[in-house]
Structures are given as structure tokens and as C-alpha cells.
Scaffold this motif. Structure first.
Motif, mmCIF file in Angstrom:
data_model
loop_
_atom_site.group_PDB
_atom_site.id
_atom_site.type_symbol
_atom_site.label_atom_id
_atom_site.label_comp_id
_atom_site.label_asym_id
_atom_site.label_seq_id
_atom_site.Cartn_x
_atom_site.Cartn_y
_atom_site.Cartn_z
ATOM 1 N N SER A 157 33.204 48.406 48.486
ATOM 2 C CA SER A 157 32.615 49.333 47.508
ATOM 3 C C SER A 157 32.696 48.724 46.119
ATOM 4 N N ASN A 158 31.678 48.965 45.328
ATOM 5 C CA ASN A 158 31.605 48.364 43.995
ATOM 6 C C ASN A 158 32.768 48.787 43.094
ATOM 7 N N LYS A 159 33.229 50.026 43.260
ATOM 8 C CA LYS A 159 34.320 50.483 42.400
ATOM 9 C C LYS A 159 35.609 49.719 42.695
ATOM 10 N N ASP A 160 35.802 49.339 43.961
ATOM 11 C CA ASP A 160 37.002 48.566 44.310
ATOM 12 C C ASP A 160 36.937 47.159 43.726
ATOM 13 N N ILE A 161 35.729 46.593 43.677
ATOM 14 C CA ILE A 161 35.574 45.256 43.100
ATOM 15 C C ILE A 161 35.756 45.297 41.590
ATOM 16 N N TRP A 162 35.082 46.246 40.940
ATOM 17 C CA TRP A 162 35.113 46.302 39.479
ATOM 18 C C TRP A 162 36.509 46.618 38.960
ATOM 19 N N GLY A 163 37.307 47.326 39.753
ATOM 20 C CA GLY A 163 38.643 47.685 39.301
ATOM 21 C C GLY A 163 39.723 46.712 39.736
ATOM 22 N N SER A 164 39.342 45.558 40.294
ATOM 23 C CA SER A 164 40.326 44.591 40.800
ATOM 24 C C SER A 164 40.057 43.207 40.211
ATOM 25 N N PRO A 165 41.091 42.338 40.193
ATOM 26 C CA PRO A 165 40.862 40.953 39.761
ATOM 27 C C PRO A 165 39.855 40.259 40.677
ATOM 28 N N ILE A 166 39.027 39.409 40.086
ATOM 29 C CA ILE A 166 38.020 38.664 40.841
ATOM 30 C C ILE A 166 38.234 37.174 40.572
ATOM 31 N N ILE A 167 38.425 36.408 41.631
ATOM 32 C CA ILE A 167 38.526 34.949 41.514
ATOM 33 C C ILE A 167 37.193 34.355 41.962
ATOM 34 N N ASN A 168 36.540 33.631 41.055
ATOM 35 C CA ASN A 168 35.256 33.000 41.376
ATOM 36 C C ASN A 168 35.482 31.497 41.529
ATOM 37 N N TYR A 169 35.322 31.004 42.761
ATOM 38 C CA TYR A 169 35.615 29.602 43.045
ATOM 39 C C TYR A 169 34.460 28.665 42.710
ATOM 40 N N THR A 170 33.270 29.196 42.557
ATOM 41 C CA THR A 170 32.087 28.339 42.418
ATOM 42 C C THR A 170 31.351 28.516 41.095
ATOM 43 N N ARG A 171 31.912 29.277 40.165
ATOM 44 C CA ARG A 171 31.230 29.491 38.882
ATOM 45 C C ARG A 171 31.165 28.205 38.066
ATOM 46 N N GLN A 172 32.251 27.425 38.066
ATOM 47 C CA GLN A 172 32.286 26.191 37.282
ATOM 48 C C GLN A 172 31.677 25.025 38.073
ATOM 49 N N PRO A 173 31.065 24.073 37.389
ATOM 50 C CA PRO A 173 30.411 22.953 38.097
ATOM 51 C C PRO A 173 31.387 21.982 38.746
ATOM 52 N N ILE A 174 32.628 21.921 38.230
ATOM 53 C CA ILE A 174 33.619 21.021 38.830
ATOM 54 C C ILE A 174 34.910 21.791 39.094
ATOM 55 N N ARG A 175 35.683 21.297 40.081
ATOM 56 C CA ARG A 175 36.978 21.879 40.412
ATOM 57 C C ARG A 175 37.999 20.775 40.634
ATOM 58 N N ARG A 176 39.269 21.148 40.562
ATOM 59 C CA ARG A 176 40.331 20.180 40.808
ATOM 60 C C ARG A 176 40.889 20.374 42.216
ATOM 61 N N VAL A 177 40.961 19.289 42.962
ATOM 62 C CA VAL A 177 41.564 19.299 44.292
ATOM 63 C C VAL A 177 43.035 18.927 44.145
#
Length: 270
Positions: A157-177
Motif C-alpha cells: 500500500s502506498n501509505k506504508d511506503i510513504w511512511g517508511s524509509p526507502i532505499i533506492n539501489y539504482t538511482r545513482q549511476p555508479i555504486r561501490r562493491v
């Protein structure tokens, strides 16, 4: 018998003529088709903009819902029913719904709007929220759909998402392994670190800027723990992760650097 039937006469019990019912049904069907066409044209117009997919979907769904309400009101008005009283009745029903604790529906709608507007994630992004991880495949007015790596579908449900922390793994073009590995006490650390750095630099998918690095993370009970840190393009993350895990073991084995397993020395006194 059919020829003598007067379509304008009110039917028993309902007080509405058959011709009004026919026109109302026809109007609803035509209106539904027109609403589909309008939304399709509206969506094509949105596709020409730079708006994110998630916002395009939300706006299209919202316009479609409003058009259907308008079509329904027109169909009801053709039955000879006072539309004003229908609207008042709907308002009363909505008030009762909210009063009986079903306000979650409105909360989900509002949360869906803010998600689409603020864009904490887009379609195809991989996120973690509420302890669940998956690729965003769709966002609706009430819930968001995630697809897990093993192809399960999760609706949140959208309310559960909006009220909780969200980790976005693919927003940035590079990541550290980050790859953790332990070496035995007595190992020449400078040599072990240089071997790991050279190994990462030789990987074709590891970026030179930021440059690879190795840090000492812990002096553990059975090993000195190192962490290999390599920057990669986001889409290459899991490929490089697997290669580094496998490769550092093979390189250290080849160079004679021991990767110890946990052990416990027990001394008995007589």
C-alpha cells in the motif's frame, strides 16, 4: 405485443421508462469508450514530455477515474435522476466510509500522489522498503507493485511506503562493491593489500575513478579482515560482486596468502 409497447411509459416498481434506461446504458458505453480514447491521447502527450514514468502512470490513472465518475453522473442524469442529489448522496457515503475507519483509502490516494510527485523511485528502480526488496514494476493510485529477483510479485500500500524509509539501489549511476576477506595473522599486509588493489584494477568493469581501495576493517579472533572497495556502474554491480568474491580467493591462493577459517585453541593443564 412488442409493437404496442410504449417505451416512454415508466416501468413498474422503478418508475423509469425503458427508453431512458436504453439511452443511459448507451451513454455509459459511449462515455466509457470516449474516456479510454481521451486517456490514450493524454498518455501519448505525456510520453512526449520528460516526466518520469511513475508520474505519467499516476496522472493517467487519476484522469481515467475522474472521467468515469463524470460518465456515470451523465448516465444517471439520463435516467431522470437529479444529479445534485446523487452527488450529495455520494458525499454522505464518503463521510460514512471515513467515519467507519476506512480512511486508509484516502490516505493511500494521497500517498500515491506524493510518491508520484516527489519521485523517491521510478519504474524499473530496485528498492527496499518495509523490509521488502524488488524492482518497481508499477505504481497505482492505491498500491505499488514490486517484482522480486525470483519473480515474485509484491503489492505494498502506498501509505506504508510513504511512511517508511526507502532505499533506492539504482538511482545513482555508479555504486561501490564491498567484498570482505580475512587473511591470517602473520600475513604481510602491505603485500596482501597491493595484490587485491592490482586485482581490482585489472577487472574490465571496475572504474578507475573513484579508484579501487582496500581497508582493514577488523582485527578479528582468527583473521585480519580486509574490505575490497571497487566502484562500478550500477548495472554491473552484481557481476563485479561475484567476480571479486571468486577472484580474490583464487588470487590469494595462487600467491600463497592464507585465508583462515575460524579456529579455537584449547589448552589443557594437568
Amino acid at each position: 405485443m412488442v409493437k404496442d409497447m410504449d417505451l416512454t411509459q415508466p416501468l413498474p416498481y422503478i418508475g423509469i421508462s425503458l427508453i431512458k434506461i436504453i439511452w443511459s446504458v448507451v451513454a455509459f458505453i459511449v462515455g466509457w469508450i470516449v474516456a479510454k480514447i481521451i486517456v490514450s491521447v493524454f498518455r501519448k502527450g505525456l510520453d512526449k514530455t520528460t516526466l518520469p514514468e511513475i508520474l505519467k502512470d499516476f496522472l493517467s490513472n487519476a484522469i481515467y477515474a475522474l472521467l468515469l465518475v463524470a460518465v456515470l453522473l451523465i448516465a444517471v442524469s439520463l435516467l431522470g435522476v437529479n444529479v445534485g442529489s446523487v452527488v450529495i448522496g455520494l458525499s454522505a457515503v464518503i463521510g460514512l466510509v471515513l467515519g467507519f475507519g476506512l480512511q486508509d483509502t484516502m490516505t493511500n490516494l494521497a500517498a500515491g500522489f506524493w510518491i508520484a510527485l516527489m519521485r523517491p523511485f521510478d519504474k524499473e528502480d530496485v528498492i527496499t522498503t518495509n523490509g521488502l526488496t524488488g524492482k518497481v514494476s508499477n505504481i497505482g493510485v492505491m498500491s505499488t507493485e514490486l517484482t522480486t529477483p525470483d519473480n515474485k510479485v509484491i503489492f505494498i500500500s502506498n501509505k506504508d511506503i510513504w511512511g517508511s524509509p526507502i532505499i533506492n539501489y539504482t538511482r545513482q549511476p555508479i555504486r561501490r562493491v564491498d567484498v570482505n576477506v580475512g587473511v591470517a595473522y602473520g600475513t604481510k599486509l602491505d603485500e596482501a593489500i597491493q595484490i587485491a588493489i592490482d586485482f581490482m584494477k585489472n577487472h574490465p568493469l571496475v572504474l578507475n575513478d573513484p579508484s579501487p581501495a582496500v581497508v582493514i576493517t577488523e582485527l578479528a579472533d582468527s583473521s585480519i579482515n580486509l574490505q575490497l572497495r571497487a566502484w562500478v556502474k550500477t548495472e554491473d554491480y552484481w557481476t563485479v560482486m561475484n567476480d571479486l568474491l571468486k577472484g580474490i580467493y583464487e588470487v590469494y591462493t595462487e600467491k600463497g596468502i592464507e585465508i583462515p577459517f575460524p579456529q579455537l585453541d584449547v589448552h589443557l593443564k594437568q
